[in-house]
Design a protein around this motif. Sequence first.
Motif, PDB file in Angstrom:
ATOM      1  N   MET A  86       0.844  -1.181   0.000  1.00 19.49           N
ATOM      2  CA  MET A  86       0.000   0.000   0.000  1.00 19.49           C
ATOM      3  C   MET A  86       0.884   1.238   0.000  1.00 19.49           C
ATOM      4  O   MET A  86       1.939   1.254   0.614  1.00 19.49           O
ATOM      5  CB  MET A  86      -0.907  -0.026   1.228  1.00 19.49           C
ATOM      6  CG  MET A  86      -1.800   1.178   1.294  1.00 19.49           C
ATOM      7  SD  MET A  86      -3.174   1.004   2.428  1.00 19.49           S
ATOM      8  CE  MET A  86      -4.242  -0.047   1.488  1.00 19.49           C
ATOM      9  N   THR A  87       0.437   2.281  -0.661  1.00 21.16           N
ATOM     10  CA  THR A  87       1.171   3.540  -0.736  1.00 21.16           C
ATOM     11  C   THR A  87       0.531   4.563   0.189  1.00 21.16           C
ATOM     12  O   THR A  87      -0.692   4.721   0.206  1.00 21.16           O
ATOM     13  CB  THR A  87       1.151   4.069  -2.187  1.00 21.16           C
ATOM     14  OG1 THR A  87       1.709   3.064  -3.041  1.00 21.16           O
ATOM     15  CG2 THR A  87       1.949   5.341  -2.308  1.00 21.16           C
ATOM     16  N   TYR A  88       1.369   5.255   0.955  1.00 22.92           N
ATOM     17  CA  TYR A  88       0.901   6.290   1.883  1.00 22.92           C
ATOM     18  C   TYR A  88       1.522   7.620   1.489  1.00 22.92           C
ATOM     19  O   TYR A  88       2.612   7.669   0.907  1.00 22.92           O
ATOM     20  CB  TYR A  88       1.278   5.922   3.317  1.00 22.92           C
ATOM     21  CG  TYR A  88       0.645   4.631   3.772  1.00 22.92           C
ATOM     22  CD1 TYR A  88      -0.692   4.595   4.144  1.00 22.92           C
ATOM     23  CD2 TYR A  88       1.362   3.447   3.799  1.00 22.92           C
ATOM     24  CE1 TYR A  88      -1.292   3.413   4.552  1.00 22.92           C
ATOM     25  CE2 TYR A  88       0.771   2.261   4.203  1.00 22.92           C
ATOM     26  CZ  TYR A  88      -0.549   2.254   4.578  1.00 22.92           C
ATOM     27  OH  TYR A  88      -1.140   1.081   4.978  1.00 22.92           O
ATOM     28  N   SER A  89       0.852   8.725   1.818  1.00 26.00           N
ATOM     29  CA  SER A  89       1.291  10.035   1.366  1.00 26.00           C
ATOM     30  C   SER A  89       2.294  10.719   2.299  1.00 26.00           C
ATOM     31  O   SER A  89       2.966  11.654   1.885  1.00 26.00           O
ATOM     32  CB  SER A  89       0.076  10.950   1.164  1.00 26.00           C
ATOM     33  OG  SER A  89      -0.609  11.129   2.387  1.00 26.00           O
ATOM     34  N   GLU A  90       2.417  10.280   3.532  1.00 23.69           N
ATOM     35  CA  GLU A  90       3.295  10.936   4.512  1.00 23.69           C
ATOM     36  C   GLU A  90       4.403   9.983   4.949  1.00 23.69           C
ATOM     37  O   GLU A  90       4.229   8.761   4.934  1.00 23.69           O
ATOM     38  CB  GLU A  90       2.497  11.358   5.755  1.00 23.69           C
ATOM     39  CG  GLU A  90       1.346  12.291   5.471  1.00 23.69           C
ATOM     40  CD  GLU A  90       1.791  13.684   5.082  1.00 23.69           C
ATOM     41  OE1 GLU A  90       2.870  14.124   5.532  1.00 23.69           O
ATOM     42  OE2 GLU A  90       1.071  14.339   4.324  1.00 23.69           O
ATOM     43  N   THR A  91       5.527  10.573   5.366  1.00 21.42           N
ATOM     44  CA  THR A  91       6.645   9.801   5.908  1.00 21.42           C
ATOM     45  C   THR A  91       7.141  10.471   7.178  1.00 21.42           C
ATOM     46  O   THR A  91       7.344  11.692   7.198  1.00 21.42           O
ATOM     47  CB  THR A  91       7.811   9.725   4.903  1.00 21.42           C
ATOM     48  OG1 THR A  91       7.344   9.102   3.703  1.00 21.42           O
ATOM     49  CG2 THR A  91       8.969   8.927   5.455  1.00 21.42           C
ATOM     50  N   ALA A  92       7.309   9.693   8.227  1.00 24.66           N
ATOM     51  CA  ALA A  92       7.880  10.177   9.487  1.00 24.66           C
ATOM     52  C   ALA A  92       9.157   9.390   9.745  1.00 24.66           C
ATOM     53  O   ALA A  92       9.157   8.159   9.707  1.00 24.66           O
ATOM     54  CB  ALA A  92       6.895   9.988  10.636  1.00 24.66           C
ATOM     55  N   ILE A  93      10.251  10.122  10.001  1.00 24.84           N
ATOM     56  CA  ILE A  93      11.535   9.491  10.277  1.00 24.84           C
ATOM     57  C   ILE A  93      11.880   9.723  11.737  1.00 24.84           C
ATOM     58  O   ILE A  93      11.865  10.867  12.212  1.00 24.84           O
ATOM     59  CB  ILE A  93      12.644  10.052   9.371  1.00 24.84           C
ATOM     60  CG1 ILE A  93      12.293   9.795   7.898  1.00 24.84           C
ATOM     61  CG2 ILE A  93      13.993   9.443   9.729  1.00 24.84           C
ATOM     62  CD1 ILE A  93      13.205  10.484   6.912  1.00 24.84           C
ATOM     63  N   GLY A  94      12.136   8.656  12.433  1.00 23.87           N
ATOM     64  CA  GLY A  94      12.472   8.764  13.844  1.00 23.87           C
ATOM     65  C   GLY A  94      13.496   7.736  14.241  1.00 23.87           C
ATOM     66  O   GLY A  94      13.991   6.956  13.426  1.00 23.87           O
ATOM     67  N   LYS A  95      13.804   7.757  15.517  1.00 29.26           N
ATOM     68  CA  LYS A  95      14.738   6.804  16.093  1.00 29.26           C
ATOM     69  C   LYS A  95      14.106   6.285  17.376  1.00 29.26           C
ATOM     70  O   LYS A  95      13.496   7.051  18.127  1.00 29.26           O
ATOM     71  CB  LYS A  95      16.059   7.510  16.395  1.00 29.26           C
ATOM     72  CG  LYS A  95      17.175   6.590  16.796  1.00 29.26           C
ATOM     73  CD  LYS A  95      18.453   7.382  17.008  1.00 29.26           C
ATOM     74  CE  LYS A  95      19.463   6.918  15.990  1.00 29.26           C
ATOM     75  NZ  LYS A  95      20.791   7.487  16.241  1.00 29.26           N
ATOM     76  N   PHE A  96      14.222   4.975  17.609  1.00 28.76           N
ATOM     77  CA  PHE A  96      13.722   4.438  18.866  1.00 28.76           C
ATOM     78  C   PHE A  96      14.855   3.795  19.646  1.00 28.76           C
ATOM     79  O   PHE A  96      15.804   3.246  19.074  1.00 28.76           O
ATOM     80  CB  PHE A  96      12.558   3.464  18.649  1.00 28.76           C
ATOM     81  CG  PHE A  96      12.911   2.186  17.942  1.00 28.76           C
ATOM     82  CD1 PHE A  96      13.209   1.035  18.654  1.00 28.76           C
ATOM     83  CD2 PHE A  96      12.916   2.119  16.560  1.00 28.76           C
ATOM     84  CE1 PHE A  96      13.523  -0.147  18.005  1.00 28.76           C
ATOM     85  CE2 PHE A  96      13.220   0.943  15.898  1.00 28.76           C
ATOM     86  CZ  PHE A  96      13.531  -0.199  16.624  1.00 28.76           C
TER      87      PHE A  96
END
Length: 146
Positions: free
Chosen positions: A1-11
Amino acid sequence: MTYSETAIGKFCIESWSESPIFDIDGEGMTAGGVYYPKRGATQAIVHYSYTGDIEGTSSLAYLITYKADVAPVLGVERFEGSIGGHEGTCVFQHIGSQDQGSVSVRMEVLPGMGTGSLVDLRGGADLSIAGHSDSGYELVLSYDTY
């Protein structure tokens, strides 16, 4: 599936508590005070902290299997915080595998389990982790909030 937003983080792992569920052969080993079966399963309760576009904390329950080669890993994680500036809670399911040195997991948002601005969150991320890192692990979440 394709999504319009991207969030980049670190855990980062804040705590990890693992205990055996069953041991098939009784041939496991103890490391760091925890018994790991050679063939069997454990349960782990893990607490993470997130920084970056994904900011917050989470609690994760893992079922981890062990055997000579690649073995399944299943988990459910409740996240509380913000993703791309949208605040609330959501739940991720983890489905993947692990071997002696690495873990590969697909994380998917479980629809209908969110609150606040994350109530309608949809999305997922692929994780591939090899070895331990004191500085954390990168996560790239593709998502929509509708």
